[in-house]
Enzyme design. Structure first.
Site, PDB file in Angstrom:
ATOM      1  N   HIS A  52      -2.203   1.181  12.725  1.00  0.00           N
ATOM      2  CA  HIS A  52      -1.571   0.611  14.087  1.00  0.00           C
ATOM      3  C   HIS A  52      -2.445   0.634  15.334  1.00  0.00           C
ATOM      4  O   HIS A  52      -3.114   1.570  15.433  1.00  0.00           O
ATOM      5  CB  HIS A  52      -0.311   1.221  14.426  1.00  0.00           C
ATOM      6  N   HIS A  87      -2.516   1.229   6.090  1.00  0.00           N
ATOM      7  CA  HIS A  87      -2.790   0.478   7.228  1.00  0.00           C
ATOM      8  C   HIS A  87      -2.868   1.303   8.589  1.00  0.00           C
ATOM      9  O   HIS A  87      -2.279   2.313   8.508  1.00  0.00           O
ATOM     10  CB  HIS A  87      -1.852  -0.641   7.586  1.00  0.00           C
TER      11      HIS A  87
HETATM   12  P1  AMP Z   1       4.638   1.783   8.855  1.00  0.00           P
HETATM   13  O1  AMP Z   1       6.110   2.056   9.435  1.00  0.00           O
HETATM   14  O2  AMP Z   1       3.352   2.461   9.546  1.00  0.00           O
HETATM   15  O3  AMP Z   1       4.755   1.721   7.371  1.00  0.00           O
HETATM   16  O4  AMP Z   1       4.285   0.465   9.525  1.00  0.00           O
HETATM   17  C1  AMP Z   1       4.548  -0.758   8.807  1.00  0.00           C
HETATM   18  C2  AMP Z   1       4.437  -2.030   9.838  1.00  0.00           C
HETATM   19  O5  AMP Z   1       4.379  -3.236   9.053  1.00  0.00           O
HETATM   20  C3  AMP Z   1       5.787  -2.072  10.716  1.00  0.00           C
HETATM   21  O6  AMP Z   1       5.585  -1.844  12.017  1.00  0.00           O
HETATM   22  C4  AMP Z   1       6.469  -3.412  10.532  1.00  0.00           C
HETATM   23  O7  AMP Z   1       6.971  -4.134  11.630  1.00  0.00           O
HETATM   24  C5  AMP Z   1       5.221  -4.217   9.965  1.00  0.00           C
HETATM   25  N1  AMP Z   1       5.422  -5.260   9.326  1.00  0.00           N
HETATM   26  C6  AMP Z   1       6.350  -5.183   8.124  1.00  0.00           C
HETATM   27  N2  AMP Z   1       6.214  -6.455   7.415  1.00  0.00           N
HETATM   28  C7  AMP Z   1       5.516  -7.259   8.213  1.00  0.00           C
HETATM   29  C8  AMP Z   1       4.863  -8.742   7.943  1.00  0.00           C
HETATM   30  N3  AMP Z   1       5.601  -9.435   7.042  1.00  0.00           N
HETATM   31  N4  AMP Z   1       3.853  -9.120   8.943  1.00  0.00           N
HETATM   32  C9  AMP Z   1       3.606  -8.308  10.002  1.00  0.00           C
HETATM   33  N5  AMP Z   1       3.934  -6.964  10.040  1.00  0.00           N
HETATM   34  C10 AMP Z   1       4.893  -6.615   9.278  1.00  0.00           C
END
Ligand code: AMP
Ligand code: ZN
Length: 136
Positions: free
Chosen positions: A103, A101
């Site tokens: 950001h 993903h």
């Molecule tokens: P990363 O640390 O780059 O892997 O980012 C993962 C992101 O996913 C974090 O910013 C979390 O807050 C977000 N996240 C985790 N679970 C969910 C969810 N169910 N819906 C939306 N965002 C999420």
């Protein structure tokens, strides 16, 4: 391509709710549940790839297209002043969800968020040595 027990695969399958702001054949954009700033969004590639290294080039191109569309739309509608566009690979780099993903973090003049990095002060010899390691 779906992976068991992957939270983002579950979001893509509609098994976990999300606030979706964009969707096409390859990607879905949702609001991050723990936003760094108002509007913090994540572009999720629908197929499961663990990280950037696993992501095929044609899917990477699709992610960039969506980043272009959504950063423009968010800038217009949220009236933010800039963006941090980033993505983490592997736990050591802060990746917490092992499904690729990207950001999109809108930045506002007075948002008080600080995403700056601590930096090192290498000598020119050290920079040269590092360059030579990288180019091999
Ligand atoms: P990363 O640390 O780059 O892997 O980012 C993962 C992101 O996913 C974090 O910013 C979390 O807050 C977000 N996240 C985790 N679970 C969910 C969810 N169910 N819906 C939306 N965002 C999420
Ligand atoms: Zn997944």
């Amino acid at each position: 391509m779906k992976k068991d027990n992957c939270i983002f695969c579950k979001i893509i399958a509609g098994e976990i709710p999300s606030h979706t702001t964009y969707e096409d054949e390859n990607c879905k954009v949702i609001l991050d549940i723990n936003p760094a700033t108002k509007g913090h969004s994540i572009i999720i590639v629908k197929d499961h790839y663990d990280n950037f290294f696993e992501l095929p080039e044609e899917k990477a191109t699709e992610v960039i297209k969506v980043a272009k569309i959504m950063s423009k739309k968010m800038a217009d509608n949220l009236q933010c002043d800039g963006f941090n566009i980033l993505q983490n690979n592997n736990e050591v780099a802060g990746q917490t969800v092992m499904h690729y993903h990207m950001h999109l973090i809108p930045r506002y003049k007075f948002d008080k968020q600080d995403l700056t990095m601590e930096t090192m002060q290498p000598s020119s010899e050290e920079l040269l040595e590092t360059k030579n390691i990288i180019i091999g």
